[in-house]
Motif scaffolding. Structure first.
Motif, PDB file in Angstrom:
ATOM      1  N   PHE A 189       0.841  -1.195   0.000  1.00 30.37           N
ATOM      2  CA  PHE A 189       0.000   0.000   0.000  1.00 30.37           C
ATOM      3  C   PHE A 189       0.873   1.241   0.000  1.00 30.37           C
ATOM      4  O   PHE A 189       2.072   1.166   0.259  1.00 30.37           O
ATOM      5  CB  PHE A 189      -0.986   0.015   1.179  1.00 30.37           C
ATOM      6  CG  PHE A 189      -0.360   0.048   2.541  1.00 30.37           C
ATOM      7  CD1 PHE A 189      -0.101   1.266   3.174  1.00 30.37           C
ATOM      8  CD2 PHE A 189      -0.047  -1.122   3.208  1.00 30.37           C
ATOM      9  CE1 PHE A 189       0.459   1.298   4.431  1.00 30.37           C
ATOM     10  CE2 PHE A 189       0.514  -1.099   4.467  1.00 30.37           C
ATOM     11  CZ  PHE A 189       0.771   0.113   5.080  1.00 30.37           C
ATOM     12  N   THR A 190       0.251   2.371  -0.326  1.00 25.45           N
ATOM     13  CA  THR A 190       0.983   3.635  -0.343  1.00 25.45           C
ATOM     14  C   THR A 190       0.269   4.671   0.510  1.00 25.45           C
ATOM     15  O   THR A 190      -0.938   4.599   0.718  1.00 25.45           O
ATOM     16  CB  THR A 190       1.137   4.208  -1.775  1.00 25.45           C
ATOM     17  OG1 THR A 190      -0.157   4.412  -2.331  1.00 25.45           O
ATOM     18  CG2 THR A 190       1.933   3.282  -2.667  1.00 25.45           C
ATOM     19  N   THR A 191       1.063   5.604   0.996  1.00 28.94           N
ATOM     20  CA  THR A 191       0.558   6.823   1.622  1.00 28.94           C
ATOM     21  C   THR A 191       1.233   7.978   0.898  1.00 28.94           C
ATOM     22  O   THR A 191       2.351   7.847   0.402  1.00 28.94           O
ATOM     23  CB  THR A 191       0.872   6.883   3.135  1.00 28.94           C
ATOM     24  OG1 THR A 191       2.276   6.747   3.354  1.00 28.94           O
ATOM     25  CG2 THR A 191       0.131   5.798   3.882  1.00 28.94           C
ATOM     26  N   VAL A 192       0.534   9.085   0.801  1.00 24.61           N
ATOM     27  CA  VAL A 192       1.068  10.269   0.126  1.00 24.61           C
ATOM     28  C   VAL A 192       1.053  11.416   1.123  1.00 24.61           C
ATOM     29  O   VAL A 192       0.063  11.632   1.815  1.00 24.61           O
ATOM     30  CB  VAL A 192       0.228  10.634  -1.110  1.00 24.61           C
ATOM     31  CG1 VAL A 192       0.760  11.893  -1.768  1.00 24.61           C
ATOM     32  CG2 VAL A 192       0.204   9.473  -2.094  1.00 24.61           C
ATOM     33  N   TRP A 193       2.158  12.138   1.174  1.00 25.43           N
ATOM     34  CA  TRP A 193       2.209  13.295   2.053  1.00 25.43           C
ATOM     35  C   TRP A 193       2.985  14.406   1.396  1.00 25.43           C
ATOM     36  O   TRP A 193       3.465  14.261   0.266  1.00 25.43           O
ATOM     37  CB  TRP A 193       2.711  12.907   3.426  1.00 25.43           C
ATOM     38  CG  TRP A 193       4.128  12.416   3.501  1.00 25.43           C
ATOM     39  CD1 TRP A 193       4.775  11.567   2.650  1.00 25.43           C
ATOM     40  CD2 TRP A 193       5.071  12.749   4.491  1.00 25.43           C
ATOM     41  NE1 TRP A 193       6.052  11.355   3.070  1.00 25.43           N
ATOM     42  CE2 TRP A 193       6.266  12.063   4.203  1.00 25.43           C
ATOM     43  CE3 TRP A 193       5.027  13.557   5.617  1.00 25.43           C
ATOM     44  CZ2 TRP A 193       7.400  12.176   4.989  1.00 25.43           C
ATOM     45  CZ3 TRP A 193       6.167  13.638   6.395  1.00 25.43           C
ATOM     46  CH2 TRP A 193       7.328  12.963   6.089  1.00 25.43           C
ATOM     47  N   GLU A 194       3.116  15.525   2.083  1.00 25.04           N
ATOM     48  CA  GLU A 194       3.690  16.720   1.468  1.00 25.04           C
ATOM     49  C   GLU A 194       5.098  16.537   0.929  1.00 25.04           C
ATOM     50  O   GLU A 194       5.511  17.272   0.032  1.00 25.04           O
ATOM     51  CB  GLU A 194       3.657  17.886   2.455  1.00 25.04           C
ATOM     52  CG  GLU A 194       4.509  17.660   3.693  1.00 25.04           C
ATOM     53  CD  GLU A 194       4.389  18.801   4.684  1.00 25.04           C
ATOM     54  OE1 GLU A 194       4.648  19.954   4.310  1.00 25.04           O
ATOM     55  OE2 GLU A 194       4.026  18.515   5.837  1.00 25.04           O
ATOM     56  N   PHE A 195       5.876  15.587   1.414  1.00 20.07           N
ATOM     57  CA  PHE A 195       7.257  15.417   0.981  1.00 20.07           C
ATOM     58  C   PHE A 195       7.441  14.325  -0.064  1.00 20.07           C
ATOM     59  O   PHE A 195       8.529  14.144  -0.580  1.00 20.07           O
ATOM     60  CB  PHE A 195       8.160  15.132   2.180  1.00 20.07           C
ATOM     61  CG  PHE A 195       8.186  16.265   3.157  1.00 20.07           C
ATOM     62  CD1 PHE A 195       8.884  17.426   2.875  1.00 20.07           C
ATOM     63  CD2 PHE A 195       7.493  16.177   4.345  1.00 20.07           C
ATOM     64  CE1 PHE A 195       8.902  18.484   3.770  1.00 20.07           C
ATOM     65  CE2 PHE A 195       7.509  17.231   5.253  1.00 20.07           C
ATOM     66  CZ  PHE A 195       8.210  18.382   4.961  1.00 20.07           C
ATOM     67  N   GLY A 196       6.430  13.547  -0.368  1.00 17.28           N
ATOM     68  CA  GLY A 196       6.565  12.482  -1.352  1.00 17.28           C
ATOM     69  C   GLY A 196       5.632  11.318  -1.093  1.00 17.28           C
ATOM     70  O   GLY A 196       4.663  11.428  -0.348  1.00 17.28           O
ATOM     71  N   GLU A 197       5.936  10.199  -1.706  1.00 15.44           N
ATOM     72  CA  GLU A 197       5.106   9.004  -1.602  1.00 15.44           C
ATOM     73  C   GLU A 197       5.859   7.923  -0.841  1.00 15.44           C
ATOM     74  O   GLU A 197       7.056   7.744  -1.022  1.00 15.44           O
ATOM     75  CB  GLU A 197       4.754   8.504  -2.997  1.00 15.44           C
ATOM     76  CG  GLU A 197       3.853   7.286  -2.977  1.00 15.44           C
ATOM     77  CD  GLU A 197       3.396   6.907  -4.364  1.00 15.44           C
ATOM     78  OE1 GLU A 197       2.407   7.485  -4.838  1.00 15.44           O
ATOM     79  OE2 GLU A 197       4.047   6.029  -4.959  1.00 15.44           O
ATOM     80  N   ILE A 198       5.126   7.192  -0.013  1.00 20.54           N
ATOM     81  CA  ILE A 198       5.705   6.105   0.759  1.00 20.54           C
ATOM     82  C   ILE A 198       5.041   4.807   0.315  1.00 20.54           C
ATOM     83  O   ILE A 198       3.822   4.704   0.295  1.00 20.54           O
ATOM     84  CB  ILE A 198       5.496   6.305   2.272  1.00 20.54           C
ATOM     85  CG1 ILE A 198       6.071   7.651   2.696  1.00 20.54           C
ATOM     86  CG2 ILE A 198       6.123   5.154   3.049  1.00 20.54           C
ATOM     87  CD1 ILE A 198       5.684   8.066   4.088  1.00 20.54           C
ATOM     88  N   THR A 199       5.854   3.841  -0.029  1.00 18.69           N
ATOM     89  CA  THR A 199       5.352   2.522  -0.421  1.00 18.69           C
ATOM     90  C   THR A 199       5.687   1.535   0.695  1.00 18.69           C
ATOM     91  O   THR A 199       6.833   1.435   1.130  1.00 18.69           O
ATOM     92  CB  THR A 199       5.999   2.044  -1.732  1.00 18.69           C
ATOM     93  OG1 THR A 199       5.742   3.014  -2.742  1.00 18.69           O
ATOM     94  CG2 THR A 199       5.421   0.697  -2.157  1.00 18.69           C
ATOM     95  N   TRP A 200       4.658   0.822   1.148  1.00 18.82           N
ATOM     96  CA  TRP A 200       4.787  -0.143   2.244  1.00 18.82           C
ATOM     97  C   TRP A 200       4.554  -1.539   1.695  1.00 18.82           C
ATOM     98  O   TRP A 200       3.565  -1.775   1.017  1.00 18.82           O
ATOM     99  CB  TRP A 200       3.742   0.144   3.308  1.00 18.82           C
ATOM    100  CG  TRP A 200       3.765   1.538   3.861  1.00 18.82           C
ATOM    101  CD1 TRP A 200       3.192   2.651   3.304  1.00 18.82           C
ATOM    102  CD2 TRP A 200       4.377   1.958   5.065  1.00 18.82           C
ATOM    103  NE1 TRP A 200       3.422   3.736   4.108  1.00 18.82           N
ATOM    104  CE2 TRP A 200       4.146   3.344   5.194  1.00 18.82           C
ATOM    105  CE3 TRP A 200       5.103   1.292   6.052  1.00 18.82           C
ATOM    106  CZ2 TRP A 200       4.620   4.076   6.276  1.00 18.82           C
ATOM    107  CZ3 TRP A 200       5.566   2.029   7.136  1.00 18.82           C
ATOM    108  CH2 TRP A 200       5.328   3.401   7.237  1.00 18.82           C
ATOM    109  N   LEU A 201       5.447  -2.452   1.992  1.00 23.02           N
ATOM    110  CA  LEU A 201       5.288  -3.853   1.622  1.00 23.02           C
ATOM    111  C   LEU A 201       5.308  -4.664   2.904  1.00 23.02           C
ATOM    112  O   LEU A 201       6.102  -4.397   3.796  1.00 23.02           O
ATOM    113  CB  LEU A 201       6.424  -4.317   0.703  1.00 23.02           C
ATOM    114  CG  LEU A 201       6.588  -3.543  -0.603  1.00 23.02           C
ATOM    115  CD1 LEU A 201       7.812  -4.034  -1.360  1.00 23.02           C
ATOM    116  CD2 LEU A 201       5.347  -3.672  -1.443  1.00 23.02           C
TER     117      LEU A 201
END
Length: 129
Positions: free
Chosen positions: A86-98
């Motif tokens: 899954f991913t989360t998006v925030w002001e500094f970029g995108e985070i991908t979680w596995l």
């Protein structure tokens, strides 16, 4: 329907998680997960809480991370067997979680990607509350 809630945290940059291993029997319905995430790039650990729902392979939910790290918010992703992405998006970029679910625990890695090209990596683990 399988619901996977978990918690994770990210630092000021984006990160990707990856986990390997064989499939396991996983049935997680409702509820939430709490645990910790550690940004290995900067050596910072934070508490996380994740509520995740899965239906027909599509994942949605919410990730909250304590103030030591950022990157929480709405999640979107997929689940195949015991593997979740899954991913989360925030002001500094995108985070991908596995991650991989086993019993009442989900463990994995994450990667923070920022537009400037700098990445951060971390690990996370959360158990059903």
């Amino acid at each position: 329907m399988i619901s996977l809630p978990f918690i994770a945290s990210a630092l000021v940059l984006g990160h990707v998680m990856a986990i390997s291993g064989g499939p396991s029997s996983v049935t997680i319905r409702g509820g939430g997960y709490s645990g910790t995430c550690t940004n290995q790039t900067f050596g910072i650990t934070a508490r996380m809480y994740l509520v995740m729902h899965e239906e027909a392979g599509a994942v949605s939910g919410q990730l909250d991370i304590s103030s030591e790290l950022g990157g929480g918010g709405p999640i979107t992703g997929t689940m195949e067997g015991d593997q979740v992405t899954f991913t989360t998006v925030w002001e500094f970029g995108e985070i991908t979680w596995l991650g991989r679910a086993k019993g009442k625990t989900i463990r994995g890695t994450y990667r923070v990607e920022v537009p400037e090209g700098f990445t951060q990596n971390g690990i996370w683990s959360a158990s059903k509350a």
